[in-house]
Design a protein around this motif. Structure first.
Motif, PDB file in Angstrom:
ATOM      1  N   GLU A 636       0.993  -1.750  -0.140  1.00  0.00           N
ATOM      2  CA  GLU A 636       0.118   0.073  -0.142  1.00  0.00           C
ATOM      3  C   GLU A 636       0.770   1.674  -0.464  1.00  0.00           C
ATOM      4  OE1 GLU A 636      -2.889  -3.613   0.845  1.00  0.00           O
ATOM      5  OE2 GLU A 636      -0.889  -2.681   1.327  1.00  0.00           O
ATOM      6  N   ASP A 637       2.307   1.349   0.741  1.00  0.00           N
ATOM      7  CA  ASP A 637       3.026   1.899   0.386  1.00  0.00           C
ATOM      8  C   ASP A 637       4.048   2.909  -0.557  1.00  0.00           C
ATOM      9  OD1 ASP A 637       2.591   2.785   3.191  1.00  0.00           O
ATOM     10  OD2 ASP A 637       4.647   1.889   3.807  1.00  0.00           O
ATOM     11  N   ILE A 638       4.111   1.447  -1.643  1.00  0.00           N
ATOM     12  CA  ILE A 638       4.887   2.334  -3.397  1.00  0.00           C
ATOM     13  C   ILE A 638       3.265   2.869  -3.947  1.00  0.00           C
ATOM     14  CG2 ILE A 638       5.345   0.311  -4.763  1.00  0.00           C
ATOM     15  CD1 ILE A 638       7.021  -0.017  -2.917  1.00  0.00           C
ATOM     16  N   ILE A 639       1.573   2.021  -3.685  1.00  0.00           N
ATOM     17  CA  ILE A 639       0.571   2.662  -4.551  1.00  0.00           C
ATOM     18  C   ILE A 639       0.534   4.053  -3.693  1.00  0.00           C
ATOM     19  CG2 ILE A 639      -1.138   2.375  -4.978  1.00  0.00           C
ATOM     20  CD1 ILE A 639      -1.160  -0.514  -3.688  1.00  0.00           C
ATOM     21  N   ALA A 640       0.711   4.179  -2.572  1.00  0.00           N
ATOM     22  CA  ALA A 640       0.649   5.886  -2.177  1.00  0.00           C
ATOM     23  C   ALA A 640       2.222   6.604  -2.781  1.00  0.00           C
ATOM     24  CB  ALA A 640       1.027   5.414  -0.892  1.00  0.00           C
ATOM     25  N   LEU A 641       2.785   6.248  -2.712  1.00  0.00           N
ATOM     26  CA  LEU A 641       3.756   6.782  -3.330  1.00  0.00           C
ATOM     27  C   LEU A 641       3.787   7.852  -4.697  1.00  0.00           C
ATOM     28  CD1 LEU A 641       6.879   7.660  -1.950  1.00  0.00           C
ATOM     29  CD2 LEU A 641       7.938   5.631  -2.872  1.00  0.00           C
ATOM     30  N   VAL A 642       3.698   6.104  -5.165  1.00  0.00           N
ATOM     31  CA  VAL A 642       3.119   6.944  -7.192  1.00  0.00           C
ATOM     32  C   VAL A 642       2.136   7.743  -7.056  1.00  0.00           C
ATOM     33  CG1 VAL A 642       2.608   5.380  -9.554  1.00  0.00           C
ATOM     34  CG2 VAL A 642       4.230   4.192  -7.323  1.00  0.00           C
ATOM     35  N   ALA A 643       1.556   7.865  -6.906  1.00  0.00           N
ATOM     36  CA  ALA A 643      -0.122   8.257  -6.445  1.00  0.00           C
ATOM     37  C   ALA A 643       0.405   9.569  -6.063  1.00  0.00           C
ATOM     38  CB  ALA A 643      -0.961   7.849  -5.710  1.00  0.00           C
ATOM     39  N   LEU A 644       1.572   9.989  -5.416  1.00  0.00           N
ATOM     40  CA  LEU A 644       2.194  11.058  -4.527  1.00  0.00           C
ATOM     41  C   LEU A 644       2.897  11.766  -5.469  1.00  0.00           C
ATOM     42  CD1 LEU A 644       1.925  10.149  -0.461  1.00  0.00           C
ATOM     43  CD2 LEU A 644       0.410  11.839  -1.519  1.00  0.00           C
ATOM     44  N   TYR A 645       3.411  11.117  -6.335  1.00  0.00           N
ATOM     45  CA  TYR A 645       4.786  11.930  -7.115  1.00  0.00           C
ATOM     46  C   TYR A 645       4.517  12.357  -8.246  1.00  0.00           C
ATOM     47  CZ  TYR A 645       9.490  12.028  -8.977  1.00  0.00           C
ATOM     48  OH  TYR A 645      10.943  12.640  -9.084  1.00  0.00           O
ATOM     49  N   ARG A 646       3.504  13.636  -7.778  1.00  0.00           N
ATOM     50  CA  ARG A 646       2.904  14.685  -9.085  1.00  0.00           C
ATOM     51  C   ARG A 646       3.271  15.899  -8.190  1.00  0.00           C
ATOM     52  NH1 ARG A 646      -0.284  10.985 -11.864  1.00  0.00           N
ATOM     53  NH2 ARG A 646      -0.926   9.465 -10.859  1.00  0.00           N
ATOM     54  N   PRO A 647       3.576  16.351  -8.884  1.00  0.00           N
ATOM     55  CA  PRO A 647       3.525  18.227  -9.134  1.00  0.00           C
ATOM     56  C   PRO A 647       2.731  18.790  -7.973  1.00  0.00           C
ATOM     57  CG  PRO A 647       3.274  18.361 -11.164  1.00  0.00           C
ATOM     58  CD  PRO A 647       3.543  16.881 -10.952  1.00  0.00           C
ATOM     59  N   PRO A 649       0.593  17.196  -5.233  1.00  0.00           N
ATOM     60  CA  PRO A 649       0.924  17.290  -3.670  1.00  0.00           C
ATOM     61  C   PRO A 649       2.787  17.388  -3.439  1.00  0.00           C
ATOM     62  CG  PRO A 649       0.634  15.403  -5.181  1.00  0.00           C
ATOM     63  CD  PRO A 649       0.147  16.161  -5.885  1.00  0.00           C
ATOM     64  N   LEU A 650       3.414  17.195  -4.633  1.00  0.00           N
ATOM     65  CA  LEU A 650       5.076  17.469  -4.517  1.00  0.00           C
ATOM     66  C   LEU A 650       4.894  18.987  -3.858  1.00  0.00           C
ATOM     67  CD1 LEU A 650       6.449  15.867  -6.843  1.00  0.00           C
ATOM     68  CD2 LEU A 650       7.180  14.895  -4.202  1.00  0.00           C
ATOM     69  N   GLY A 651       4.560  19.513  -4.742  1.00  0.00           N
ATOM     70  CA  GLY A 651       4.581  21.737  -4.387  1.00  0.00           C
ATOM     71  C   GLY A 651       3.971  22.071  -2.383  1.00  0.00           C
ATOM     72  N   SER A 652       2.778  20.438  -2.029  1.00  0.00           N
ATOM     73  CA  SER A 652       2.114  21.445  -1.967  1.00  0.00           C
ATOM     74  C   SER A 652       2.463  21.197  -0.288  1.00  0.00           C
ATOM     75  CB  SER A 652       0.039  21.103  -1.599  1.00  0.00           C
ATOM     76  OG  SER A 652       0.650  19.961  -1.702  1.00  0.00           O
ATOM     77  N   GLY A 653       3.531  20.469   0.349  1.00  0.00           N
ATOM     78  CA  GLY A 653       3.743  19.446   1.022  1.00  0.00           C
ATOM     79  C   GLY A 653       2.914  18.615   2.005  1.00  0.00           C
ATOM     80  N   MET A 654       2.251  18.430   0.873  1.00  0.00           N
ATOM     81  CA  MET A 654       0.962  17.080   1.259  1.00  0.00           C
ATOM     82  C   MET A 654       2.599  15.880   1.858  1.00  0.00           C
ATOM     83  SD  MET A 654      -2.159  15.534  -0.963  1.00  0.00           S
ATOM     84  CE  MET A 654      -2.167  13.852  -1.676  1.00  0.00           C
ATOM     85  N   VAL A 655       3.463  15.190   0.331  1.00  0.00           N
ATOM     86  CA  VAL A 655       4.041  14.367   1.046  1.00  0.00           C
ATOM     87  C   VAL A 655       4.959  14.408   2.145  1.00  0.00           C
ATOM     88  CG1 VAL A 655       5.851  12.634  -0.385  1.00  0.00           C
ATOM     89  CG2 VAL A 655       4.202  13.949  -1.484  1.00  0.00           C
ATOM     90  N   ASP A 656       5.143  15.362   2.653  1.00  0.00           N
ATOM     91  CA  ASP A 656       5.767  15.604   3.632  1.00  0.00           C
ATOM     92  C   ASP A 656       5.169  15.651   4.634  1.00  0.00           C
ATOM     93  OD1 ASP A 656       8.311  16.090   2.825  1.00  0.00           O
ATOM     94  OD2 ASP A 656       7.384  18.379   2.573  1.00  0.00           O
ATOM     95  N   ASP A 657       3.731  15.421   5.147  1.00  0.00           N
ATOM     96  CA  ASP A 657       2.755  15.003   5.596  1.00  0.00           C
ATOM     97  C   ASP A 657       2.385  13.882   5.654  1.00  0.00           C
ATOM     98  OD1 ASP A 657       0.415  15.642   7.427  1.00  0.00           O
ATOM     99  OD2 ASP A 657      -0.986  15.562   6.650  1.00  0.00           O
TER     100      ASP A 657
END
Length: 703
Positions: A636-647, A649-657
């Motif tokens: 599930e972590d891998i699935i989430a990672l692929v979904a989050l690796y977009r401009p 989520p990366l720019g908004s701090g969502m990935v860090d959260d």
């Protein structure tokens, strides 16, 4: 002299007359409307690439669209006898306009034959083919390069009369002699000969202007465009000694009325022809390929039978994963309920044939040992697709929603992207073509984008390569950036434009040509399969390796009801297949991609070290950095990672959260209690489209 009915332009080359016309369809409709005209034709060179776009834009603009094309035909000999290379049989232009549905089909046939059977430097026809498919088409003589005019210029009056006779008989009461005046010496020579012929033979005449650009001042940009096509510089083009003309623009009714005052009927005939042309696209019907069910069963009955058979096979494996009989029975009831819901929706929407065809060619690929991907995109949310072995992903444990794939409240075609081994994808397409017959791949168009158009125009203007390269490199490397945006964002580019007259001219012409269609090629994945010959719906074209491809792009073929399938050639599948064969050869152990466990601890340890090189979607430097930070320990972590690796989520701090919540650095909270079961697997962060849909359902009582 002003006429009561407005003039209608019937000889127009849009940007789809590749590197020949510079007219964009929206601007054409706007210009025509401005000039008080209520109708216009598009007659691109040997194609109808822009026909559906024209239909859509014209509808919105309140302009009546007239569909047509300029075709080239051999004045002697035939395509079958391969005499198309003989010099004495020159090519003549002819404008064909669609009167009705039959005319549209015939023009589709003619253009398809020209590209698939008659291509030799140009897509060409012969007189026999023209006669066979002439019904429902209005013909205009083709201007200076029409056969009649060419015969007159060669002082072959008898042959000119023969050409007139042929065209008049092929298009009875539907043939007009074009009268044009672009201020060219050849036209001046022709004028008295044409006047004499018209009076002698009582030929119906029609006034036209061969439009290739929108406004008179666009002339130089269009000449640059033709130089891009020919590979010449602007100076070389001028040295050829051909008389240039700046008259090939969309003229007003008043300007056209002044050209041939001695033939007033030539002006009014444009309006009469426009009234006779009455064809529109039917975009309310799907043209599904026919899947033949066994004689004793209906299509829906056979579909249910295949799904049931596949589900039983899947359940034999799934049932072994449950700890006790009670859990197994509970889960079986959930799966059965979901399966029945999907079956009902698919049958109600009329898509059983679609699923059976996809299952058929995937099954064929697997039988032939062609690697097939486990499934991607919204289709992975279908339990029916999983049961039929279209996908190898069970949607239930991953909470994948079927409604994201098909939704009866938002009727749209199912869209399945299917991955095949890159080296053997064509075998599957050949199988489909052989079994279902009416199959083609889909065209795509390359446009002149910011950097490319600057380089192209710079070469034509003969500006040294180093200087042009320097200017092109000033354009920021932003996806789909326009020249206007680049001039705003990069002061040095604006400074270069303003400081040097040559650079200023370069930028002005580049701005004029930016976005114009440069070439046609083949879509990487799209394939259409129809229930009738494809020429009933659109003309066909020849691909780079002699593939049959549609002349309409992906959006247009779907809009006219053709069913699109995506056959993706994926290198990763080829690599995995090679690995499995090497393991079998060297370790004597036969493995299957679908049997690999998703809870192998050593794999996650490997990924936590950032070792994602060569792994599909995990190999970029940014993704490998995220692997180290996230330290995934479940699939599930891998699935989430692929979904989050977009401009976003990366720019908004969502990935860090997300990462901080996983590692306990930030408290996992839920704004409302009903959100917990939906967002539990993603630590309270909304990551997936499915979660948004579930939240709307849970909180706002959406269906």
């Amino acid at each position: 002299m002003t006429k009561s009915a407005p003039f209608v332009h019937l000889h127009v080359h849009s940007q789809y007359s590749l590197l020949e016309g510079a007219i964009r369809i929206p601007q054409l409709c706007e210009k025509v409307k401005e000039q008080g005209m209520n109708s216009v034709a598009i007659t691109d060179s040997a194609n109808m690439f822009g026909a559906y776009e024209f239909f859509q834009v014209a509808q919105k603009s309140g302009i009546k669209p007239i569909f047509g094309a300029m075709v080239y035909y051999l004045t002697g000999g035939s395509l079958e006898s391969r005499e198309l290379k003989k010099r004495e049989h020159f090519l003549a232009n002819l404008i064909l306009l669609v009167q009705n549905r039959q005319g549209y089909r015939n023009l589709c046939e003619l253009l398809s034959i020209a590209h698939l059977k008659g291509f030799y430097y140009k897509a060409r026809l012969d007189k026999e083919v023209l006669q066979k498919y002439s019904e429902g088409l209005i013909a205009l003589s083709g201007g200076t390069f029409g056969e009649i005019n060419q015969r007159l210029l060669r002082e072959e009056k008898d042959k000119a009369l023969g050409a007139l006779s042929f065209l008049s008989e092929t298009f009875p009461n539907r043939f007009y002699l074009e009268l044009q005046d672009h201020g060219l010496p050849l036209e001046k020579r022709l004028r008295p000969m044409l006047c004499s012929l018209i009076q002698e033979q009582n030929i119906p005449v029609i006034l036209s202007n061969e439009c290739k650009y929108l406004r008179q001042e666009d002339h130089e940009a269009q000449v640059v465009l033709t130089c891009i096509q020919s590979g010449r510089t602007l100076q070389e083009e001028q040295d050829r000694g051909e008389t240039p003309t700046d008259q090939r623009y969309v003229k007003s009714s008043e300007q056209m009325a002044e050209l041939f005052p001695e033939f007033p009927e030539a002006f009014s005939n444009t309006h009469q022809v426009a009234e006779q042309c009455d064809f529109t696209f039917d975009n309310s019907t799907y043209h599904f390929p026919q899947f033949e069910a066994p004689d004793e069963l209906t299509l829906n009955g056979f579909f249910r039978q295949e799904v049931e058979k596949g589900f039983k096979e899947r359940w034999q494996v799934l049932s072994k994963t449950f700890s006790d009989p009670e859990t197994e029975q509970k889960k079986l009831a959930e799966y059965r309920e979901r399966l029945e819901e999907e079956l009902q929706i698919i049958i109600e929407m009329g898509f059983p044939g679609y699923f059976l065809i996809v299952a058929d060619f995937i099954n064929y690929a697997k039988q032939q040992g062609i690697p097939v991907g486990p499934g991607r995109g919204s289709a992975a949310g279908s339990l029916v697709a999983y049961s039929m072995k279209i996908t190898d992903i069970d949607p239930m444990p991953f909470y994948l929603l079927f409604e994201r794939f098909l939704n009866p409240e938002r009727i749209s075609m199912p869209d399945m992207d299917i991955d095949f081994c890159m080296n053997r994808r064509d075998e599957v397409i050949q199988y489909v073509a052989k079994k279902y017959g009416h199959v083609a791949q889909i065209i795509t168009f390359g446009k002149m984008k910011a950097k490319a158009v600057v380089r192209d125009v710079g070469r034509v203007l003969d500006i040294p390569y180093g200087e042009v390269d320097k200017i092109a490199k000033l354009i920021p490397n932003t996806l789909n950036i326009t020249l206007n945006e680049a001039l705003t964002q990069e002061p040095r580019l604006k400074e270069a434009k303003e400081s040097n007259p040559q650079y200023s001219k370069l930028m002005e012409i580049a701005l004029s040509l930016e976005g114009v269609t440069r070439h046609a090629s083949m879509h990487a994945a799209g394939v259409v399969i129809a229930d009738k010959p494809l020429t009933h719906f659109c003309p066909l074209y020849k691909g780079p390796n002699y593939e049959v491809i549609t002349q309409f792009d992906m959006k247009s073929v779907e809009s006219i009801g053709l069913v699109k399938f995506d056959f993706l050639g994926l290198k990763t599948l080829t690599v995995i297949e090679s690995c499995l064969k090497l393991i079998e050869k060297n370790r004597l152990k036969k493995l299957s991609m679908t049997d690999l466990p998703l809870d192998d601890y050593s794999v996650y340890q490997y990924l936590c070290q950032g070792k994602g090189l060569g792994i599909f979607q995990l190999e970029s430097s940014g993704m490998r950095d995220l692997l180290v930070r996230l330290k995934p320990n479940c699939f599930e972590d891998i699935i989430a990672l692929v979904a989050l690796y977009r401009p976003g989520p990366l720019g908004s701090g969502m990935v860090d959260d997300f990462i901080n919540r996983k590692h306990g650095k930030t408290e996992i909270t839920y704004e409302l209690a009903p959100l917990q079961p939906i967002l539990d697997s993603t630590y309270g962060v909304i990551v997936y489209q499915e979660q948004v849909m579930q939240i709307a359902s849970a909180l706002a009582d959406f269906s």
